[in-house]
Design an enzyme around this catalytic site. Structure first.
Site, PDB file in Angstrom:
ATOM      1  N   ARG A 265     -19.453  45.265 -18.340  1.00 25.11           N
ATOM      2  CA  ARG A 265     -20.638  44.759 -17.635  1.00 25.11           C
ATOM      3  C   ARG A 265     -20.811  43.303 -18.029  1.00 25.11           C
ATOM      4  O   ARG A 265     -21.122  43.009 -19.177  1.00 25.11           O
ATOM      5  CB  ARG A 265     -21.843  45.619 -18.029  1.00 25.11           C
ATOM      6  N   HIS A 269     -27.788  44.387 -19.147  1.00 26.78           N
ATOM      7  CA  HIS A 269     -27.909  45.787 -18.695  1.00 26.78           C
ATOM      8  C   HIS A 269     -28.733  45.858 -17.404  1.00 26.78           C
ATOM      9  O   HIS A 269     -28.336  46.449 -16.406  1.00 26.78           O
ATOM     10  CB  HIS A 269     -28.549  46.628 -19.798  1.00 26.78           C
ATOM     11  N   TYR A 278     -27.087  41.503 -28.782  1.00 23.86           N
ATOM     12  CA  TYR A 278     -26.197  42.536 -29.306  1.00 23.86           C
ATOM     13  C   TYR A 278     -24.717  42.338 -28.985  1.00 23.86           C
ATOM     14  O   TYR A 278     -23.894  43.183 -29.320  1.00 23.86           O
ATOM     15  CB  TYR A 278     -26.647  43.933 -28.833  1.00 23.86           C
TER      16      TYR A 278
HETATM   17  C1  LIG Z   1     -32.759  60.555 -19.256  1.00 27.72           C
HETATM   18  C2  LIG Z   1     -32.882  59.090 -19.560  1.00 27.72           C
HETATM   19  N1  LIG Z   1     -32.933  58.674 -20.850  1.00 27.72           N
HETATM   20  C3  LIG Z   1     -33.036  57.354 -21.127  1.00 27.72           C
HETATM   21  C4  LIG Z   1     -33.118  56.438 -20.117  1.00 27.72           C
HETATM   22  C5  LIG Z   1     -33.220  54.948 -20.456  1.00 27.72           C
HETATM   23  N2  LIG Z   1     -31.948  54.286 -20.107  1.00 27.72           N
HETATM   24  C6  LIG Z   1     -31.824  53.576 -18.993  1.00 27.72           C
HETATM   25  S1  LIG Z   1     -30.275  52.971 -18.799  1.00 27.72           S
HETATM   26  C7  LIG Z   1     -29.763  53.624 -20.255  1.00 27.72           C
HETATM   27  C8  LIG Z   1     -28.340  53.424 -20.738  1.00 27.72           C
HETATM   28  C9  LIG Z   1     -27.324  54.013 -19.814  1.00 27.72           C
HETATM   29  O1  LIG Z   1     -26.054  53.612 -20.201  1.00 27.72           O
HETATM   30  P1  LIG Z   1     -24.768  54.100 -19.448  1.00 27.72           P
HETATM   31  O2  LIG Z   1     -24.869  55.544 -19.098  1.00 27.72           O
HETATM   32  O3  LIG Z   1     -23.596  53.682 -20.254  1.00 27.72           O
HETATM   33  O4  LIG Z   1     -24.803  53.314 -18.053  1.00 27.72           O
HETATM   34  P2  LIG Z   1     -24.836  51.764 -17.727  1.00 27.72           P
HETATM   35  O5  LIG Z   1     -26.290  51.387 -17.629  1.00 27.72           O
HETATM   36  O6  LIG Z   1     -24.121  51.035 -18.812  1.00 27.72           O
HETATM   37  O7  LIG Z   1     -24.172  51.630 -16.413  1.00 27.72           O
HETATM   38  C10 LIG Z   1     -30.807  54.321 -20.869  1.00 27.72           C
HETATM   39  C11 LIG Z   1     -30.696  55.008 -22.157  1.00 27.72           C
HETATM   40  C12 LIG Z   1     -33.084  56.919 -18.788  1.00 27.72           C
HETATM   41  N3  LIG Z   1     -33.119  56.098 -17.726  1.00 27.72           N
HETATM   42  N4  LIG Z   1     -32.947  58.238 -18.524  1.00 27.72           N
END
Ligand SMILES: Cc1ncc(C[n+]2csc(CCOP(=O)(O)OP(=O)(O)O)c2C)c(N)n1
Length: 368
Positions: A265, A269, A278
């Site tokens: 990415r 985020h 980070y």
């Molecule tokens: C069930 C849930 N827990 C926590 C969150 C908060 N949250 C939003 S994005 C994220 C990280 C997701 O990372 P990843 O699955 O690697 O996907 P990326 O965003 O890197 O594409 C978190 C923990 C959420 N949206 N839903």
């Protein structure tokens, strides 16, 4: 010894030692008989057009957020090959269940990006027709879409249809209970499902090393009895080839496949995040050298499928499209918030009916 004597050789479920790659960072193509592709020149050029378009609209969305026109936005910059290559392999009848980062996949499915951006503007749940595009509404709750995909795939199997369901998710999502349940269910019942994990190295600020002790995300497949394919997620030909094979595997009744597309990415985020807290610039630079669009462009130039003029035309068309997304978003009417309750169940539960009434009363109060 496997519990089920018909179980395939477990080693056949493991990913290869190195990520599958057809197009290296310099744009050099190496054919791999295990991962064939069937793309003609026009399709190769179309992959390039879609990737450039995705990047430009993505940049526009970030600008729109900075100008206060979107509440938040999750960029896909750097992940164009992972998204567009895999989506390009889909058949019309397949159904995509995205997370919040899948603008590139949406473009391939013919979704108007302005329709999708409604969600980030907070003006509607999503204005595209999921049934028409076979692209579900985006999901913010991590990994829930994996369950939706497993359920849809099971339905497709029971109907005897030849649709596959595809869930897109991030590396972090594979740590969620929902992902575990979806992987297990789909595999036990042989549902035609492909789980595409874009391993972009981070779940917000959590790096992959803190996310899992599995050797790779693709290795998780064997624990569910499904093959794990691991590919260079910045190689659009590799992601296409891997997805093509995974869909064939699922469509032929062999159950689900877990794909890990190793990517990065490039942006924060979301627009609410500050990645300088980070990760190091040097890391960013290393991945910049593996840019998915640059390498495809090099490949197409070598084959004389594009030249300066074509590159400029594609760039201008993408800019014009991004401008029209902005205009469409400004002019679009707000959606009806009551629609939130419309398509949850065929028969709404009492709890939903109560919530419906509560929101209605609140909105009427606002109008008064
Ligand atoms: C069930 C849930 N827990 C926590 C969150 C908060 N949250 C939003 S994005 C994220 C990280 C997701 O990372 P990843 O699955 O690697 O996907 P990326 O965003 O890197 O594409 C978190 C923990 C959420 N949206 N839903």
């Amino acid at each position: 010894m496997a519990i089920d004597p018909t179980f395939p050789d477990p080693r056949s479920l493991l990913p290869a030692d190195r990520p599958i790659q057809l197009l290296d960072a310099d744009g050099t193509f190496t054919e791999d008989p295990d991962w064939p592709i069937d793309l003609d020149d026009a399709q190769l050029a179309e992959l390039y057009r879609l990737m450039v378009m995705a990047r430009q609209i993505d940049a526009q969305a970030i600008t729109l957020q900075r100008q206060g026109q979107l509440g938040v936005y999750a960029s896909l910059r750097g992940q164009e090959a992972a998204q567009i290559g895999t989506a390009f392999a889909l058949a019309a009848q397949d159904f995509v269940f995205p997370s919040y980062r899948e603008m590139g996949v949406a473009l391939v499915r013919g979704v108007d990006p302005a329709d999708l951006l409604h969600v980030f503007r907070g003006t509607w749940l999503g204005a595209h027709d999921p049934a028409k595009h076979r692209f579900a509404l985006i999901t913010i709750s991590i990994a829930t879409q994996a369950l939706h995909a497993a359920g849809f795939a099971m339905g497709a199997k029971l109907d005897g249809s030849d649709s596959c369901a595809v869930a897109y998710m991030g590396d972090g999502a594979t740590s969620e209970g929902d992902a575990h349940e979806a992987f297990n269910f789909a595999s036990v019942f042989g549902a035609p499902c492909v789980f595409v994990v874009q391993n972009n190295q981070y779940a917000i600020s959590v790096p992959l090393t803190r996310q899992t002790k599995a050797p790779t995300i693709a290795h998780k497949g064997i624990g569910y009895g499904m093959p794990g394919y691991r590919c260079d997620g910045n190689d659009v030909l590799g992601t296409y080839a891997v997805m093509r094979q995974a869909l064939r595997h699922a469509r032929e009744g062999n159950g689900p496949v877990l794909i890990e597309a190793v990517t990065y990415r490039m942006e924060a985020h979301t627009t609410a995040d500050d990645p300088t807290r980070y990760r190091e610039d040097t890391e960013l630079e290393q991945w910049r050298a593996r840019d998915p669009i640059t390498r495809l462009e090099k490949f197409l130039r070598d084959r004389e499928l594009v030249d300066d003029e074509v590159v400029e035309t594609v760039a201008q068309a993408a800019k014009a499209e991004a401008q029209s997304v902005r205009a469409a978003l400004y002019d679009a009417p707000h959606g009806d918030p009551m629609e939130l309750f419309s398509h949850v169940y065929a028969e709404p539960t009492q709890q939903l009916r109560d919530q419906h009434e509560l929101l209605q009363a609140e909105l009427q109060g606002q109008d008064a």
